[in-house]
Write a protein that holds these residues in place. Structure first.
Motif: not given
Ligand SMILES: NC(=O)c1ccc[n+]([C@@H]2O[C@H](COP(=O)([O-])OP(=O)(O)OC[C@H]3O[C@@H](n4cnc5c(N)ncnc54)[C@H](O)[C@@H]3O)[C@@H](O)[C@H]2O)c1
Length: 355
Positions: A116-122, A164-170, A233-240
């Motif tokens: 359930g970690v919501g954000r993953f910065v690679f 792996l990107a999904a709602p709740g995992f960005s 950042a808000p998820a919609d600014a960075i998702h995938a």
């Protein structure tokens, strides 16, 4: 569950390397709770420089290939720096780079999503653009042309995360330019640091190519600022999404980097040895997207400021008689040393101390 707030719980993998200590300090200053996760290949390569960077709140010493769910307990976000991180290290054994960088990213990201970690910065790299065909500016849509095991592993890491990107995992991919700057785990295997090291210790700025390849640069503190911006950042600014990380003026030919070093060290002479003929790594990168669309990202460090910082570090006596080309500062040499000492096996797994 990702939550952006004054204090988030962030796991930073690879925190005991070059960029990590500076990044941990920045996240701590921003009020976040930081867990460091690292196998400690370079733990002993610490060169104090008088700065007091904040350590993580918790340190886990573990190989990324063995990360377990409990390591991610309570984390809101992961910043994933851990890996074998440059081209010569990929030459050690390309399979090793694949296993640690791609396999390690896959394992950590799968667990992060499950936990359930919501954000993953690679921490990706501009080197995935490799050799640019026409010399034009490359934006995030440009085709990949990786020319090393390291760059291939970054392309594969992004692919793993995109799936792996999904709602709740960005997941978000920061394609960092070549780093420079002062760290408690200093590196001299990076172009600006290396040329300044030559200038300072020998009075000769030795460029191994003819100086024409393009190499975008970014300071390690600005890489850290980008990671902080990507976490909050808000998820919609960075998702995938991918962002090239650097300043608008970050594209230099290696000879320009050498000349900037020469301006700061006027007594040093510049020589082009041409040992590395036809360096295939040459690319110019467009950084507009991060500068306009990554909320809160404001890079600070120019090439000139970087030269100034490196000179101050050197003039403060930080080398203290140490060879700037020794294993303390060159990653490949440190790993080879630890293998020869029997501390690491050929798969770079830590071995128990022999009695
Ligand atoms: N330095 C650059 O120029 C640059 C540029 C673009 C991207 N990056 C990326 O940023 C990240 C950090 O770079 P850096 O320069 O700090 O690298 P570094 O080599 O100094 O640090 C990497 C850290 O990862 C750890 N690590 C390596 N393999 C591990 C494993 N199997 N398990 C756990 N920990 C492991 C090492 O012990 C080390 O502390 C890397 O992913 C790198 O690819 C770096």
């Amino acid at each position: 569950m990702w939550r952006s707030g004054p204090s988030m719980r962030v796991l930073i993998s690879g925190n005991l390397g070059y960029i990590g200590p500076v990044m941990v300090d920045l996240f701590k200053q921003a009020g976040h709770h930081v867990t460091g996760f690292d196998t400690g290949y370079f733990e002993e390569c610490l060169v104090p420089d008088g700065r007091r960077l904040a350590p993580p709140d918790r340190q886990i010493l573990c190989d990324i290939r063995k990360v377990e769910p409990e390591h991610l307990d309570g984390a809101d976000a992961v910043v994933h720096l851990a890996g074998l991180s440059n081209d010569p290290m990929g030459a050690l054994d390309p399979g090793l780079t694949e296993r640690i960088n791609t396999g390690g990213t896959r394992r950590l990201a799968n667990l992060a999503r499950e936990c359930g970690v919501g954000r993953f910065v690679f921490a990706s790299s501009c080197s995935i653009y490799g050799a640019a065909a026409d010399g034009g500016l490359l934006d995030e849509q440009a085709p990949f042309n990786p020319v090393s095991a390291y760059a291939v592993s970054k392309v594969a890491g992004e692919d793993v995360l995109r799936e792996l990107a999904a709602p709740g995992f960005s997941p978000v991919f920061l394609r960092n330019a070549t780093a420079f700057g002062v760290s408690p785990r200093m590196r001299f295997d990076l172009v600006l640091n290396n040329l300044m090291g030559w200038a300072w210790t020998t009075g000769e700025i030795r460029v191994l190519s003819d100086g024409t390849p393009w190499r975008p640069l970014v300071h390690i503190e600005d890489i850290s600022r980008a990671a902080l911006a990507a976490v909050t950042a808000p998820a919609d600014a960075i998702h995938a999404q991918a962002f090239n990380i650097g300043r608008a003026d970050a594209n230099y030919q290696v000879r320009d980097i050498a000349l900037a070093v020469g301006r700061r060290q006027p007594e040093a002479t510049v020589s082009f040895t041409g040992e590395t003929v036809n360096d295939p790594r040459s690319y110019r990168v467009d950084f507009t997207k991060a500068l306009t669309k990554l909320p809160g990202f404001e890079p600070y460090w120019t090439l000139e400021r970087g030269c100034e910082e490196l000179c101050s570090w050197l003039s403060a006596g930080s080398l203290a008689g140490r060879d700037f080309q020794s294993r303390l500062f060159i990653r490949l040499k440190q790993l080879q040393h630890r293998m020869e000492k029997g501390e690491l096996d050929a798969d770079l797994q830590l071995l128990p101390p022999s009695v």
